[in-house]
Design a protein around this motif. Structure first.
Motif, mmCIF file in Angstrom:
data_model
loop_
_atom_site.group_PDB
_atom_site.id
_atom_site.type_symbol
_atom_site.label_atom_id
_atom_site.label_comp_id
_atom_site.label_asym_id
_atom_site.label_seq_id
_atom_site.Cartn_x
_atom_site.Cartn_y
_atom_site.Cartn_z
ATOM 1 N N ALA A 233 21.749 55.166 92.812
ATOM 2 C CA ALA A 233 21.353 56.723 93.119
ATOM 3 C C ALA A 233 22.566 57.635 93.147
ATOM 4 O O ALA A 233 22.350 58.595 93.414
ATOM 5 N N SER A 234 23.818 57.229 92.630
ATOM 6 C CA SER A 234 24.649 57.968 92.715
ATOM 7 C C SER A 234 25.026 58.492 91.233
ATOM 8 O O SER A 234 24.424 57.824 90.302
ATOM 9 N N GLU A 235 26.073 59.404 91.253
ATOM 10 C CA GLU A 235 26.472 60.040 89.925
ATOM 11 C C GLU A 235 27.515 59.189 89.277
ATOM 12 O O GLU A 235 28.552 58.924 90.005
ATOM 13 N N LEU A 236 27.202 58.517 88.219
ATOM 14 C CA LEU A 236 28.158 57.623 87.695
ATOM 15 C C LEU A 236 28.433 58.040 86.255
ATOM 16 O O LEU A 236 27.461 58.588 85.761
ATOM 17 N N ASP A 237 29.657 57.708 85.706
ATOM 18 C CA ASP A 237 29.835 57.831 84.267
ATOM 19 C C ASP A 237 29.213 56.833 83.364
ATOM 20 O O ASP A 237 28.610 56.100 84.033
ATOM 21 N N ASP A 238 29.192 57.102 82.231
ATOM 22 C CA ASP A 238 28.589 56.159 81.108
ATOM 23 C C ASP A 238 28.986 54.642 81.157
ATOM 24 O O ASP A 238 28.072 53.980 81.190
ATOM 25 N N VAL A 239 30.212 54.369 81.418
ATOM 26 C CA VAL A 239 30.779 53.058 81.474
ATOM 27 C C VAL A 239 30.309 52.475 82.575
ATOM 28 O O VAL A 239 29.833 51.325 82.675
ATOM 29 N N GLU A 240 30.371 53.268 83.777
ATOM 30 C CA GLU A 240 29.826 52.531 85.202
ATOM 31 C C GLU A 240 28.555 52.477 85.139
ATOM 32 O O GLU A 240 27.985 51.420 85.432
ATOM 33 N N ARG A 241 27.900 53.392 84.420
ATOM 34 C CA ARG A 241 26.213 53.206 84.511
ATOM 35 C C ARG A 241 25.805 51.805 83.685
ATOM 36 O O ARG A 241 24.986 51.227 84.112
ATOM 37 N N ALA A 242 26.560 51.782 82.514
ATOM 38 C CA ALA A 242 26.224 50.530 81.635
ATOM 39 C C ALA A 242 26.445 49.173 82.504
ATOM 40 O O ALA A 242 25.547 48.275 82.275
ATOM 41 N N ALA A 243 27.437 49.252 83.015
ATOM 42 C CA ALA A 243 27.910 47.890 83.699
ATOM 43 C C ALA A 243 26.936 47.816 84.825
ATOM 44 O O ALA A 243 26.595 46.368 85.069
ATOM 45 N N LEU A 244 26.584 48.810 85.566
ATOM 46 C CA LEU A 244 25.377 48.386 86.362
ATOM 47 C C LEU A 244 23.939 48.057 85.881
ATOM 48 O O LEU A 244 23.556 47.122 86.397
#
Length: 307
Positions: A233-244
């Motif tokens: 539910a947080s603001e993540l960058d593309d790399v962080e979002r992809a890892a999650l």
């Protein structure tokens, strides 16, 4: 009533030949095929894969999704139950044509509550857990085999395209002025293979390159579910979002953990983003969330120092 066929392979070196055979033998009438791009990882949740999303958008009530085996579609019990919920919501049937799930009606629901039958849910979770255990055992055996080979002096991994006994000849010919293209033709290999064999002789090779640090390697870390829910539910960058998004869900009682594979720097960034779970002025911490964040911190702290 349409027959929707879904196919996927995990690496671009694999083909769908086995899936094609199973599905052809099933005699599916007028199939509408949705095939993921080669190399679409099973770690990526099915509901986030482009072609499966396209399939769901195309599907209408009464349609049937056909797959050769369950693990072409899902990985882990969490993924299976998520997909079954969506198919039930959209009134779409699921037909598996090979493997342990092929004899089961996975869409069976309780006539009054509409929930997945407890017996079906139990069998899905049991068979999925067995599949995960099989993959884990294969990885362990592979690792043990590589270690045994290394102990005997063998090096694991793909063999170089230029044979070891030819490398000296290639390097000598290159120093004598033979071009990379000509050497590739002479030895029947790619230009990239020749470049690898003579890498330190290339004009662009410098001492700085030799002394540069090795790139970080991805590391798998178990992230508590409460931390994962907060980060989603947080603001993540593309790399962080992809890892999650590519994390592997493992159910543990009423909760779960998310196996996240990323380089240490990304793990440290994710840890920093969940700092609010420790609470602050006007936002008291929830004990369970604070404990989950600290558990995650303990795991991340064992990785490389934060850059």
């Amino acid at each position: 009533m349409a027959n929707l066929v879904y196919k996927r392979v995990s690496t671009d070196q694999q083909s769908t030949a086995r899936q094609d055979l199973v599905l052809d033998e099933a005699g599916i009438e007028d199939p509408v095929v949705f095939e993921e791009d080669p190399g679409t990882s099973s770690r990526l949740h099915p509901l986030q894969r482009p072609k499966f999303r396209a399939l769901l958008d195309y599907a209408r009530p009464g349609d049937t999704v056909h797959i050769s085996e369950m693990f072409r579609l899902v990985r882990g019990t969490g993924h299976i139950l998520d997909v079954l919920d969506v198919l039930h919501r959209d009134q779409v049937a699921l037909r598996i044509h090979d493997g342990a799930f092929s004899a089961m009606d996975l869409t069976a629901r309780h006539p009054r509550t509409g929930e997945l039958l407890s017996t079906v849910k139990f069998m899905v979770q049991t068979l999925a857990a067995a599949g995960e255990l099989q993959r884990d055992l294969q990885r362990e055996l592979t690792y043990d085999g590589l270690r045994a080979a290394e102990a005997k002096g063998s090096k694991g991994g793909r063999r170089p395209a230029v044979a070891a006994d030819k490398t000296g000849d290639v390097r000598a010919a290159y120093l004598e002025g033979r071009s990379i293209a000509a050497l590739a033709r002479d030895h029947g290999v790619s230009r990239g293979a020749i470049r690898t064999a003579v890498a330190d002789l290339l004009p662009e090779h410098t001492a700085t390159e030799e002394d540069s640090p090795a790139p970080e390697l991805p590391v798998a870390v178990d992230m508590p579910g409460k931390v994962a829910d907060f980060l989603r539910a947080s603001e993540l960058d593309d790399v962080e979002r992809a890892a999650l998004d590519q994390g592997v869900t493992v159910r543990r009682g009423q909760g779960y953990t998310l196996g996240v594979t990323a380089v240490p720097a990304v793990h440290h960034r994710l840890l920093a983003r969940c700092q609010p779970l420790d609470g602050g002025p006007g936002a008291p911490a929830v004990p369970a969330q604070r404990k989950a964040r600290r558990d995650y911190e303990n795991r991340v702290s064992t990785l490389a120092p934060r850059p």
